[in-house]
Scaffold this motif. Structure first.
Motif, PDB file in Angstrom:
ATOM      1  N   ARG A 136     -16.240   7.889   6.945  1.00  0.00           N
ATOM      2  CA  ARG A 136     -15.551   7.402   5.741  1.00  0.00           C
ATOM      3  C   ARG A 136     -16.515   6.780   4.748  1.00  0.00           C
ATOM      4  NH1 ARG A 136     -11.810   5.764   9.571  1.00  0.00           N
ATOM      5  NH2 ARG A 136     -12.506   3.613   9.396  1.00  0.00           N
ATOM      6  N   ASP A 137     -17.636   6.304   5.260  1.00  0.00           N
ATOM      7  CA  ASP A 137     -18.656   5.732   4.388  1.00  0.00           C
ATOM      8  C   ASP A 137     -19.217   6.791   3.427  1.00  0.00           C
ATOM      9  OD1 ASP A 137     -20.197   3.713   3.404  1.00  0.00           O
ATOM     10  OD2 ASP A 137     -21.808   3.974   4.880  1.00  0.00           O
ATOM     11  N   CYS A 165     -10.096  14.305   4.830  1.00  0.00           N
ATOM     12  CA  CYS A 165     -10.335  12.879   4.598  1.00  0.00           C
ATOM     13  C   CYS A 165      -9.876  12.023   5.771  1.00  0.00           C
ATOM     14  CB  CYS A 165      -9.624  12.430   3.336  1.00  0.00           C
ATOM     15  SG  CYS A 165     -10.331  13.177   1.881  1.00  0.00           S
ATOM     16  N   ASN A 187      -1.455  12.127  -5.112  1.00  0.00           N
ATOM     17  CA  ASN A 187      -0.461  11.111  -5.415  1.00  0.00           C
ATOM     18  C   ASN A 187      -1.180   9.779  -5.571  1.00  0.00           C
ATOM     19  OD1 ASN A 187       1.942   9.858  -5.655  1.00  0.00           O
ATOM     20  ND2 ASN A 187       2.636  10.223  -3.560  1.00  0.00           N
ATOM     21  N   ILE A 193     -13.282  -2.969   0.109  1.00  0.00           N
ATOM     22  CA  ILE A 193     -12.871  -2.291   1.348  1.00  0.00           C
ATOM     23  C   ILE A 193     -13.794  -1.121   1.678  1.00  0.00           C
ATOM     24  CG2 ILE A 193     -10.457  -3.034   1.228  1.00  0.00           C
ATOM     25  CD1 ILE A 193      -9.666  -0.326   0.268  1.00  0.00           C
ATOM     26  N   LYS A 194     -14.600  -0.718   0.708  1.00  0.00           N
ATOM     27  CA  LYS A 194     -15.603   0.298   1.004  1.00  0.00           C
ATOM     28  C   LYS A 194     -16.899  -0.348   1.506  1.00  0.00           C
ATOM     29  CE  LYS A 194     -14.076   4.151  -1.833  1.00  0.00           C
ATOM     30  NZ  LYS A 194     -14.527   5.274  -2.653  1.00  0.00           N
ATOM     31  N   VAL A 247      -7.030  11.364   6.980  1.00  0.00           N
ATOM     32  CA  VAL A 247      -5.785  10.596   6.951  1.00  0.00           C
ATOM     33  C   VAL A 247      -4.699  11.262   7.782  1.00  0.00           C
ATOM     34  CG1 VAL A 247      -5.851   9.039   4.987  1.00  0.00           C
ATOM     35  CG2 VAL A 247      -5.408  11.442   4.590  1.00  0.00           C
ATOM     36  N   GLY A 269      -2.075   6.268  -6.385  1.00  0.00           N
ATOM     37  CA  GLY A 269      -1.373   5.048  -6.765  1.00  0.00           C
ATOM     38  C   GLY A 269      -2.352   3.906  -6.931  1.00  0.00           C
ATOM     39  N   HIS A 322       1.757   3.694  -3.231  1.00  0.00           N
ATOM     40  CA  HIS A 322       1.023   4.934  -2.924  1.00  0.00           C
ATOM     41  C   HIS A 322      -0.475   4.734  -3.000  1.00  0.00           C
ATOM     42  CE1 HIS A 322       4.829   6.911  -2.952  1.00  0.00           C
ATOM     43  NE2 HIS A 322       5.063   6.492  -4.163  1.00  0.00           N
ATOM     44  N   THR A 323      -0.933   3.603  -2.542  1.00  0.00           N
ATOM     45  CA  THR A 323      -2.363   3.346  -2.524  1.00  0.00           C
ATOM     46  C   THR A 323      -2.923   3.524  -1.124  1.00  0.00           C
ATOM     47  OG1 THR A 323      -1.756   1.035  -2.299  1.00  0.00           O
ATOM     48  CG2 THR A 323      -2.468   1.749  -4.466  1.00  0.00           C
ATOM     49  N   ALA A 368     -10.803  -4.136   6.770  1.00  0.00           N
ATOM     50  CA  ALA A 368      -9.867  -4.329   5.659  1.00  0.00           C
ATOM     51  C   ALA A 368      -8.463  -4.627   6.175  1.00  0.00           C
ATOM     52  CB  ALA A 368      -9.849  -3.101   4.758  1.00  0.00           C
ATOM     53  N   GLU A 404       0.831  -1.198   0.000  1.00  0.00           N
ATOM     54  CA  GLU A 404       0.000   0.000   0.000  1.00  0.00           C
ATOM     55  C   GLU A 404       0.869   1.252   0.000  1.00  0.00           C
ATOM     56  OE1 GLU A 404      -3.155  -0.279  -0.433  1.00  0.00           O
ATOM     57  OE2 GLU A 404      -3.416  -2.404   0.040  1.00  0.00           O
ATOM     58  N   GLU A 457     -15.701   5.255  10.901  1.00  0.00           N
ATOM     59  CA  GLU A 457     -16.247   4.468   9.797  1.00  0.00           C
ATOM     60  C   GLU A 457     -17.479   5.125   9.172  1.00  0.00           C
ATOM     61  OE1 GLU A 457     -15.487   0.213  10.577  1.00  0.00           O
ATOM     62  OE2 GLU A 457     -17.639   0.041  10.219  1.00  0.00           O
ATOM     63  N   THR A 517      -8.899   5.730   3.539  1.00  0.00           N
ATOM     64  CA  THR A 517     -10.117   6.546   3.548  1.00  0.00           C
ATOM     65  C   THR A 517     -11.339   5.717   3.169  1.00  0.00           C
ATOM     66  OG1 THR A 517      -9.586   7.278   1.318  1.00  0.00           O
ATOM     67  CG2 THR A 517      -9.066   8.787   3.106  1.00  0.00           C
ATOM     68  N   ALA A 518     -11.122   4.447   2.828  1.00  0.00           N
ATOM     69  CA  ALA A 518     -12.263   3.583   2.542  1.00  0.00           C
ATOM     70  C   ALA A 518     -12.975   3.264   3.855  1.00  0.00           C
ATOM     71  CB  ALA A 518     -11.801   2.300   1.869  1.00  0.00           C
ATOM     72  N   LYS A 519     -14.241   2.943   3.757  1.00  0.00           N
ATOM     73  CA  LYS A 519     -15.042   2.719   4.961  1.00  0.00           C
ATOM     74  C   LYS A 519     -14.343   1.774   5.946  1.00  0.00           C
ATOM     75  CE  LYS A 519     -19.559   1.244   6.547  1.00  0.00           C
ATOM     76  NZ  LYS A 519     -20.785   0.497   6.239  1.00  0.00           N
ATOM     77  N   TYR A 520     -13.900   0.615   5.428  1.00  0.00           N
ATOM     78  CA  TYR A 520     -13.294  -0.378   6.315  1.00  0.00           C
ATOM     79  C   TYR A 520     -11.766  -0.295   6.354  1.00  0.00           C
ATOM     80  CZ  TYR A 520     -17.912  -2.442   6.569  1.00  0.00           C
ATOM     81  OH  TYR A 520     -19.248  -2.640   6.788  1.00  0.00           O
ATOM     82  N   GLY A 521     -11.230   0.815   5.816  1.00  0.00           N
ATOM     83  CA  GLY A 521      -9.770   0.962   5.723  1.00  0.00           C
ATOM     84  C   GLY A 521      -9.054   0.973   7.057  1.00  0.00           C
ATOM     85  N   ARG A 522      -9.797   1.239   8.126  1.00  0.00           N
ATOM     86  CA  ARG A 522      -9.130   1.208   9.431  1.00  0.00           C
ATOM     87  C   ARG A 522      -9.762   0.166  10.340  1.00  0.00           C
ATOM     88  NH1 ARG A 522      -5.657   5.866  10.213  1.00  0.00           N
ATOM     89  NH2 ARG A 522      -6.010   7.319   8.526  1.00  0.00           N
ATOM     90  N   GLN A 533      -3.557   6.056   0.783  1.00  0.00           N
ATOM     91  CA  GLN A 533      -4.549   7.073   1.122  1.00  0.00           C
ATOM     92  C   GLN A 533      -5.945   6.641   0.699  1.00  0.00           C
ATOM     93  OE1 GLN A 533      -3.332  11.091   0.590  1.00  0.00           O
ATOM     94  NE2 GLN A 533      -1.725  10.677   2.052  1.00  0.00           N
ATOM     95  N   VAL A 534      -6.037   5.986  -0.441  1.00  0.00           N
ATOM     96  CA  VAL A 534      -7.346   5.462  -0.850  1.00  0.00           C
ATOM     97  C   VAL A 534      -7.755   4.355   0.122  1.00  0.00           C
ATOM     98  CG1 VAL A 534      -8.587   4.179  -2.630  1.00  0.00           C
ATOM     99  CG2 VAL A 534      -7.109   6.083  -3.275  1.00  0.00           C
ATOM    100  N   PHE A 535      -6.782   3.522   0.471  1.00  0.00           N
ATOM    101  CA  PHE A 535      -7.078   2.417   1.387  1.00  0.00           C
ATOM    102  C   PHE A 535      -7.596   2.925   2.732  1.00  0.00           C
ATOM    103  CE2 PHE A 535      -5.989  -0.666   4.638  1.00  0.00           C
ATOM    104  CZ  PHE A 535      -6.446  -1.846   4.071  1.00  0.00           C
TER     105      PHE A 535
END
Ligand SMILES: Nc1ncnc2c1ncn2[C@@H]1O[C@H](COP(=O)(O)OP(=O)(O)OP(=O)(O)O)[C@@H](O)[C@H]1O
Ligand SMILES: [Mg+2]
Lengths: 423, 295
Positions: B73-74, B48, B82, B101-102, B50, B84, A215-216, A230, A211, B70, A222-227, A218-220
């Motif tokens: 983020r939903d 966001c 950046n 993952i969403k 992060v 990727g 550089h993925t 997932a 990840e 959560e 910010t996803a609902k289950y990213g923290r 940040q998308v990971f």
């Protein structure tokens, strides 16, 4: 979600390549193992050409003429026969002397000789000193010596008690069946496991590290289950792929090797090899012990590289840790373990069972005594389990500001320079 | 639906990347304009969740976004600057992974994936490996990815970087369509990206919002007029040093300059209708030299 993560793992080019290489290595090691059966202790070759592949099996079936309970009479027969051969050999004229063939009952001779040999530091027991008339009482001597050894090596009353208990489980007279394939595979499996633990550590680190590398993250994150889920799934994927890669690898190695060499001797006690060994297992169980310890080592390897990757946000350092955990102590091991006993208990013990089984080493706390191998198994399995929640927490604690953006800052500077020029 | 910044600051070492920003956003398109290093990305990463603000608070309908976790983020779709991707996954596998993952069910995700790829014009490439996409195509996948969960808050950090002109126009139309019933915050250096679609323009400089309002308000507030004047080629540098200069156009017999000035820069100067571009130049362009000197 887990399916997607697994799909991601197996669709990665580097992973495919690594798995292909592992497969190749397991095939190569299998053939090396099979081929090693072709050499006697004195280095002579038994067969040539395609015979090399089947020699293990045929030697074993020849040896199995001696299969069964090793009564004193049977052992005496072997000893008598051996002395006769030796005598004939020494009387014959040099030019007549045929190549001395390794007797089929050599394992039995060594077993007998080792019974008279209680000092563990003697490498080769002296076969010539075996006397046919002593053999009648060999099991009495064995029983006496077991008591002596228990007293000598049990440094505390608890250790002595444990040794006596274990020795009490030895079935006398022992039952023999040729176990050459198991003995050979113990060495070759350890070799393959040493490769597996490092590769598995790398693969697991990658699951978390990719990840950041791609550089993925940040998308990971910010996803609902990213923290939450997932991340949990990533860790489960790490454990699952460790399990799959390890057991498929060992499975292929075992299937090819034992397929060619046969599984004779699964039930032969390890004591045939070392009469005073404190691990009362059969040759087959000994092999299983090696591969189970290798599995624990792989899981530990995966959890540690995952933890370091999630702390450092890169897998670059993490992938070297298994080498330090498992290879370095092996290389320096002998020197270190003479300094302090602690070195016996390092992680490398898990991938060094073929030596570790010979150490009369205990862990004792109060009056609880545990032998080296079960102790490291339980210890490191526990460490593996304890680390998992830390991996989880440290991964989802991601904060983009703490994550050193060396690359992005470099890019920033470059962009600025470009802009200066364009102004 | 209200996203609110309350005295939000972010410090990197001694530097304020974002400095005491207070602002409130509802549905609509917000265009965040600023030069490199203004703090746009930093602001968006905080939005966001992060990274945490050093001080201050960001709330969604009154609740701290970090506490919402959560649930917040939903509602979120984010295209990082950046951006990727996983090189060995195909476009559709990539989208399915992000959908997973969403927390979108596979069946729903498949349907949504088809719609979105059509929307960004990548239906043909659904089975192509991500690493085999051009930079612009990858960015379009990035936009599609952000839209997967039909977010209430869509944050796009320089979404048009690397897009070709026709794709830019398509993208603008797309954003206008998406903006209904949604909060869209997009950052860019390129004024034309937001000129017609952003209802609110935010100018950001050295970590602060120094203008917020509509495009017309921004233009009306300019303390300079826009002039078009034709000069000889050898005079161009002189004018450039004296005034902020926008377009430079070579014509027969000299060069046409678009100049910002309170007074006519020359006798033949013709007054022009000011555009957002001119405001951007006025507020950012003239100081560019000074800013670089600081670094
Ligand atoms: N992780 C970090 N560590 C230290 N400083 C940082 C970090 N990220 C950003 N900065 C600094 O914070 C400031 C704002 O950066 P930011 O990336 O938010 O600007 P930006 O407006 O997005 O610029 P660009 O248009 O180049 O994307 C810059 O001075 C940058 O150098
Ligand atoms: Mg930025």
């Amino acid at each position: 979600m887990l399916k997607c993560e697994l799909k991601k793992f197996f669709s990665k080019m580097t992973n495919k390549l690594i798995l292909a290489v592992l497969l190749l290595v397991s095939v190569i090691i299998s053939f090396l193992a099979v081929d090693s059966m072709n050499y006697s202790d004195t280095g002579e070759e038994f067969a040539s050409g395609t015979g090399r592949i089947t020699v293990g099996r045929s030697r074993t079936s020849d040896k199995n003429k001696w299969k069964g309970r090793l009564t004193p009479k049977k052992i005496a027969d072997a000893v008598g026969n051996y002395h006769k051969l030796e005598k004939a050999d020494s009387e014959s004229v040099w030019s007549d002397r045929s190549v001395k063939e390794e007797p089929l009952y050599l394992d039995i001779l060594y077993f007998a000789a080792n019974i008279y040999q209680t000092e563990s530091d003697v490498v080769h027991a002296d076969l010539d000193r075996l006397a046919e008339e002593d053999i009648e009482h060999i099991y009495d001597t064995y029983a006496d010596n077991l008591q002596k050894v228990a007293k000598e090596y049990g440094e505390t009353p608890e250790q002595e008690k444990l040794l006596r208990e274990q020795y009490g489980k030895i079935e006398i007279p022992v039952t023999y069946e040729a176990y050459d394939s198991w003995k050979t595979m113990a060495t070759y499996a350890e070799m393959y496991i040493l490769i597996l633990v490092v590769v598995i550590g790398f693969l697991a680190a990658e699951i978390l590290g990719e990840e950041f590398r791609n550089h993925t993250e940040q998308v990971f994150f910010t996803a609902k289950y990213g923290r939450s889920k997932a991340v949990r799934n990533k860790i489960i994927t790490g454990i699952l792929t460790t399990t799959i890669v390890y057991w498929v690898g060992i499975g292929i190695l075992s299937l090819i090797s034992f397929g060619m060499m046969g599984v004779s001797g699964y039930d032969t006690p390890y004591q045939m090899e070392d009469p005073y060994n404190m691990y009362i297992v059969t040759q087959g169980q000994y092999y299983l012990l090696i591969v189970v310890c290798g599995y624990i080592a792989s899981l530990l390897s995966a959890s540690i590289t995952m933890l370091i990757t999630s702390k450092m946000h890169t897998e670059k350092i993490a992938v070297f840790i298994p080498i330090i955990m498992y290879w370095v102590p092996l290389i320096m091991g002998n020197r270190l373990s003479t300094m302090t006993k602690v070195f016996y208990f390092l992680t490398s013990a898990l991938v060094n069972i073929d030596k570790g089984i010979n150490y009369m080493t205990f862990f004792q706390m109060g009056n609880v005594v545990i032998r080296l191998i079960p102790f490291v198994m339980v210890l490191y399995a526990a460490v593996f389990l304890i680390l998992l929640p830390y991996v989880y927490r440290s991964y989802l604690g991601y904060d983009s500001a703490k994550h050193s953006h060396r690359e992005s800052r470099k890019r920033c500077r470059m962009e600025r320079k470009l802009e200066e020029r364009s102004i | 639906m209200e996203l609110r910044f309350k005295n939000v600051s972010k410090k990197y070492g001694e530097v304020f990347a974002v400095n005491d920003v207070s602002y409130s956003m509802e549905t609509g398109v917000y265009g965040l304009l600023g030069v490199n290093g203004a703090g746009k990305t930093t602001l968006m990463t905080m939005l966001c969740a992060v990274t945490r603000p050093t001080t201050g608070e960001i709330t969604w309908d009154g609740n701290d976004i970090f506490k919402l976790g959560e649930r917040y983020r939903d509602l979120l779709g984010y295209l990082p600057q950046n951006f990727g991707f996983y090189p060995d996954l195909s476009v559709s596998d990539y989208m399915m992974y992000i959908a997973s993952i969403k927390g979108i069910r596979p069946a729903a995700a498949k349907k949504r994936l088809k719609e979105l790829l059509e929307m960004v014009g990548l239906s043909k490439y659904r089975d192509r490996k991500m690493k085999a996409l051009s930079g612009g195509m990858a960015r379009r996948v990035g936009i599609a990815q952000a839209m997967l969960n039909d977010p209430k808050i869509l944050v796009l950090d320089e979404p048009t970087a690397g897009l070709d002109p026709s794709e830019r126009i398509r993208f603008r139309n797309l954003i206008s369509e998406l903006a209904a019933d949604r909060l869209v915050l997009l950052s860019t250096h390129i004024v034309s990206d937001v000129e017609f679609i952003a209802e609110q323009i935010i100018l950001m400089k050295a970590g602060k919002f120094f203008f917020t309002g509509t495009s017309d308000e921004l233009i009306a507030g300019m303390e300079a007029d826009v002039w078009n004047c034709k000069v000889f080629g050898n005079k161009v540098n002189e004018y450039m040093q004296k005034y902020p200069v926008g377009n430079v156009k070579h014509v027969s017999g000299g060069v046409e300059l678009r100049i910002l000035s309170k007074t006519p820069p020359s006798e033949n100067a013709v007054r022009e209708v000011p555009a957002l571009e001119d405001a951007f130049l006025l507020y950012f362009g003239e100081k560019a030299g000074d800013e670089d000197a600081e670094i």
